[in-house]
Design an enzyme around this catalytic site. Structure first.
Site, short mmCIF file in Angstrom:
data_model
loop_
_atom_site.label_atom_id
_atom_site.label_comp_id
_atom_site.label_asym_id
_atom_site.label_seq_id
_atom_site.Cartn_x
_atom_site.Cartn_y
_atom_site.Cartn_z
CG ASP A 159 -1.86 1.15 1.29
OD1 ASP A 159 -1.96 1.88 0.28
OD2 ASP A 159 -2.53 1.34 2.33
CG ASP A 180 -6.52 10.54 -0.36
OD1 ASP A 180 -6.72 10.53 -1.59
OD2 ASP A 180 -7.31 10.04 0.46
CG ASN A 200 -4.70 7.49 -2.72
OD1 ASN A 200 -3.95 7.94 -3.59
ND2 ASN A 200 -4.57 7.83 -1.45
CB SER A 232 -8.72 2.03 -2.62
OG SER A 232 -7.70 2.94 -2.26
CG ASP A 251 -3.83 2.01 6.95
OD1 ASP A 251 -3.03 2.20 6.01
OD2 ASP A 251 -4.08 2.86 7.81
#
Length: 296
Positions: A111, A116, A144, A180, A221
């Protein structure tokens, strides 16, 4: 070998982000989990202040040496989340190589926590390290929308741009990419997950999820942890894994919202209701299904 995960992420004393968000659900799903806390903070950064410590790459190396010296460095999966320094990220590469030498079938779920909504919250020096050293070794990547732009240098304004960026990541050797909570300018009232796998028969998936009237910390997470476990349990069935992951996340987030309803709006009341959602983690009720994109 039996599944055993080494998870390297942030840690908070109070609340649910990083390892605090990931370890419990992975253990609940039946996985042995060893974990290293890349940072140890009193709380997450959404509060007015925080205190704590940051682990150095030398300290990580010492921990790994202890595992190696005792022959307890056998893992089926490596999971990494927030990493705050270039030196520490480079040490992850060395750690991967050591674990891979012990288990050639090691699965690395990354990840790439960098930022963001257009805001970078790690040093920019980490970006080329991810691009040059992490992408070629990652098995599953869960960025993301902002992070996939950083990793591929592709500006995303429409769905076609996402598939182009995912293809670029596959070209680096990554088997599975799950983007995501993507919000596109043309569909600002909706969120999407875009996922693609090149393991076995190629598949491309798109899943629309309701946009809840709140922002959550630690949900990314949790997404990565669930993706790891469900891909293992389903034999890398990406569609089923994605649907179960989203079902679990939606249950947790809705329970969190319900708990916060009528209360003071503050980070404490918006902490994920993770423990209270244990039944949903074990038996997620799939309500949203993924669409298979033609041309996989």
């Amino acid at each position: 070998m039996e599944p055993r995960i080494l998870s390297i992420q942030s840690h908070v004393v109070s609340g649910y982000v990083g390892n605090k968000s990931a370890v419990f659900p992975m253990q609940l799903l039946g996985f042995d989990v060893d974990f290293v806390n890349s940072v140890q903070f009193s709380n997450h950064t959404g509060y007015k202040s925080l205190q704590g410590q940051v682990i150095t790459e030398k300290e990580l190396s010492a921990l790994v040496a202890g595992l190696k010296n005792n022959g307890i460095d056998q893992y089926s999966h490596l999971l990494t989340g927030y990493i705050g320094s270039a030196g520490f990220l480079k040490e992850i590469v060395a750690l991967y190589q050591d674990l891979k030498a012990v288990n050639p079938n090691l699965v690395y779920v990354c990840d790439p926590v960098m930022g963001d909504n257009g805001k970078l919250y790690v040093p920019k020096e980490l970006i080329p390290i991810y691009q040059q050293f992490i992408l070629p070794i990652a098995t599953i990547l869960t960025p993301n929308l902002f992070e996939i732009e950083l990793l591929t240098d592709i500006k995303i304004t429409r769905e076609e741009d996402i598939w182009e960026a995912i293809a670029a990541l596959h070209s680096k050797g990554i088997e599975t990419v799950c983007v995501s909570s993507a919000e596109l300018p043309a569909c600002a009232d909706k969120l999407y997950i875009f996922a693609s796998s090149r393991k076995g028969a190629p598949v491309k998936l798109k899943l629309q999820i309701p946009k809840l009237p709140a922002s959550f910390t630690g949900s990314g997470d949790l997404f990565s942890a669930l993706t790891l476990c469900l891909m293992q349990q389903t034999g890398s069935d990406l569609k089923l894994s994605l649907e179960k992951t989203v079902a679990t996340l939606q249950a947790v987030l809705k329970r969190t919202l319900e708990f916060a309803k009528g209360k003071e709006v503050n980070p404490r009341n918006m902490e994920l209701r993770l423990i209270q959602s244990r039944d949903d983690i074990l038996n997620p009720k799939v309500l949203l299904t993924a669409t298979v994109i033609d041309g996989s």
